[in-house]
Write a protein that holds these residues in place. Structure first.
Motif, short mmCIF file in Angstrom:
data_model
loop_
_atom_site.label_atom_id
_atom_site.label_comp_id
_atom_site.label_asym_id
_atom_site.label_seq_id
_atom_site.Cartn_x
_atom_site.Cartn_y
_atom_site.Cartn_z
N MET A 1 0.85 -1.18 0.00
CA MET A 1 0.00 0.00 0.00
C MET A 1 0.89 1.24 0.00
SD MET A 1 -2.88 0.91 2.79
CE MET A 1 -3.79 2.39 2.65
N ASN A 2 0.47 2.25 -0.70
CA ASN A 2 1.22 3.50 -0.71
C ASN A 2 0.36 4.61 -0.11
OD1 ASN A 2 3.77 2.91 -2.00
ND2 ASN A 2 2.51 2.32 -3.72
N ALA A 3 0.89 5.23 0.90
CA ALA A 3 0.17 6.29 1.60
C ALA A 3 0.47 7.64 0.96
CB ALA A 3 0.58 6.31 3.07
N PHE A 4 -0.48 8.53 1.03
CA PHE A 4 -0.30 9.92 0.63
C PHE A 4 -0.03 10.08 -0.87
CE2 PHE A 4 1.56 9.37 4.94
CZ PHE A 4 0.49 9.88 5.64
N ASN A 12 4.43 7.10 -0.19
CA ASN A 12 5.27 6.49 0.82
C ASN A 12 4.75 5.08 1.10
OD1 ASN A 12 6.69 8.90 1.16
ND2 ASN A 12 5.21 9.65 2.64
N PRO A 13 5.64 4.10 1.25
CA PRO A 13 5.19 2.76 1.57
C PRO A 13 4.54 2.74 2.96
CG PRO A 13 7.58 2.84 1.41
CD PRO A 13 7.07 4.21 1.11
N ALA A 14 3.56 1.87 3.12
CA ALA A 14 2.88 1.72 4.40
C ALA A 14 2.50 0.27 4.61
CB ALA A 14 1.62 2.59 4.43
N VAL A 15 2.40 -0.14 5.86
CA VAL A 15 1.99 -1.48 6.23
C VAL A 15 0.67 -1.38 6.98
CG1 VAL A 15 2.57 -3.50 7.62
CG2 VAL A 15 4.37 -2.27 6.43
N VAL A 16 -0.29 -2.25 6.63
CA VAL A 16 -1.55 -2.33 7.36
C VAL A 16 -1.68 -3.75 7.89
CG1 VAL A 16 -4.06 -2.13 7.23
CG2 VAL A 16 -2.62 -0.58 5.90
N GLN A 33 8.77 -2.07 13.88
CA GLN A 33 10.23 -2.05 13.66
C GLN A 33 10.64 -3.11 12.65
OE1 GLN A 33 11.94 -2.42 17.61
NE2 GLN A 33 12.75 -0.36 17.42
N GLU A 34 10.05 -4.29 12.75
CA GLU A 34 10.38 -5.39 11.84
C GLU A 34 9.98 -5.05 10.40
OE1 GLU A 34 11.84 -9.10 10.69
OE2 GLU A 34 12.02 -8.14 12.64
N MET A 35 8.85 -4.38 10.23
CA MET A 35 8.38 -4.03 8.89
C MET A 35 9.25 -2.92 8.28
SD MET A 35 5.90 -5.92 8.07
CE MET A 35 6.01 -7.36 9.09
N ASN A 36 9.83 -2.08 9.12
CA ASN A 36 10.78 -1.06 8.69
C ASN A 36 10.22 -0.16 7.57
OD1 ASN A 36 13.25 0.27 8.86
ND2 ASN A 36 14.15 -0.97 7.25
N GLN A 37 9.01 0.34 7.77
CA GLN A 37 8.38 1.24 6.81
C GLN A 37 8.01 2.54 7.53
OE1 GLN A 37 8.15 0.63 3.52
NE2 GLN A 37 9.21 -1.28 3.97
N PRO A 38 7.80 3.63 6.80
CA PRO A 38 7.49 4.90 7.43
C PRO A 38 6.15 4.90 8.18
CG PRO A 38 7.98 5.23 5.10
CD PRO A 38 7.97 3.76 5.35
N VAL A 39 5.20 4.07 7.74
CA VAL A 39 3.88 4.04 8.37
C VAL A 39 3.46 2.60 8.59
CG1 VAL A 39 1.45 4.65 8.10
CG2 VAL A 39 3.21 6.17 7.19
N THR A 40 3.02 2.27 9.82
CA THR A 40 2.44 0.97 10.12
C THR A 40 1.13 1.22 10.84
OG1 THR A 40 4.63 -0.03 10.35
CG2 THR A 40 2.78 -1.26 11.25
N ALA A 41 0.04 0.66 10.31
CA ALA A 41 -1.28 0.82 10.92
C ALA A 41 -1.78 -0.54 11.37
CB ALA A 41 -2.25 1.43 9.90
N PHE A 42 -2.53 -0.54 12.47
CA PHE A 42 -3.11 -1.77 13.01
C PHE A 42 -4.61 -1.61 13.09
CE2 PHE A 42 1.21 -1.55 14.49
CZ PHE A 42 1.67 -2.86 14.37
#
Length: 50
Positions: A1-4, A12-16, A33-42
């Motif tokens: 997923m790419n945010a913004f 920017n790459p993002a993890v959901v 931290q493990e995903m190492n992306q600028p954005v992580t959403a739960f």
């Protein structure tokens, strides 16, 4: 997923992370931290009565 971004693969790459229950704050921090992306959403499901 790419945010913004309005176009695919341009933002920017993002993890959901979609989870069955609410994890601990420590787990979320470690996973982010493990995903190492600028954005992580739960996202997690609330109980039926909430």
């Amino acid at each position: 997923m790419n945010a913004f971004a309005t176009e695919p693969l341009r933002g920017n790459p993002a993890v959901v992370c979609i989870l069955h229950k609410t994890p601990s704050e420590q787990f979320m921090e470690q996973l982010a931290q493990e995903m190492n992306q600028p954005v992580t959403a739960f996202a997690c499901r609330k109980a039926d009565n909430e």
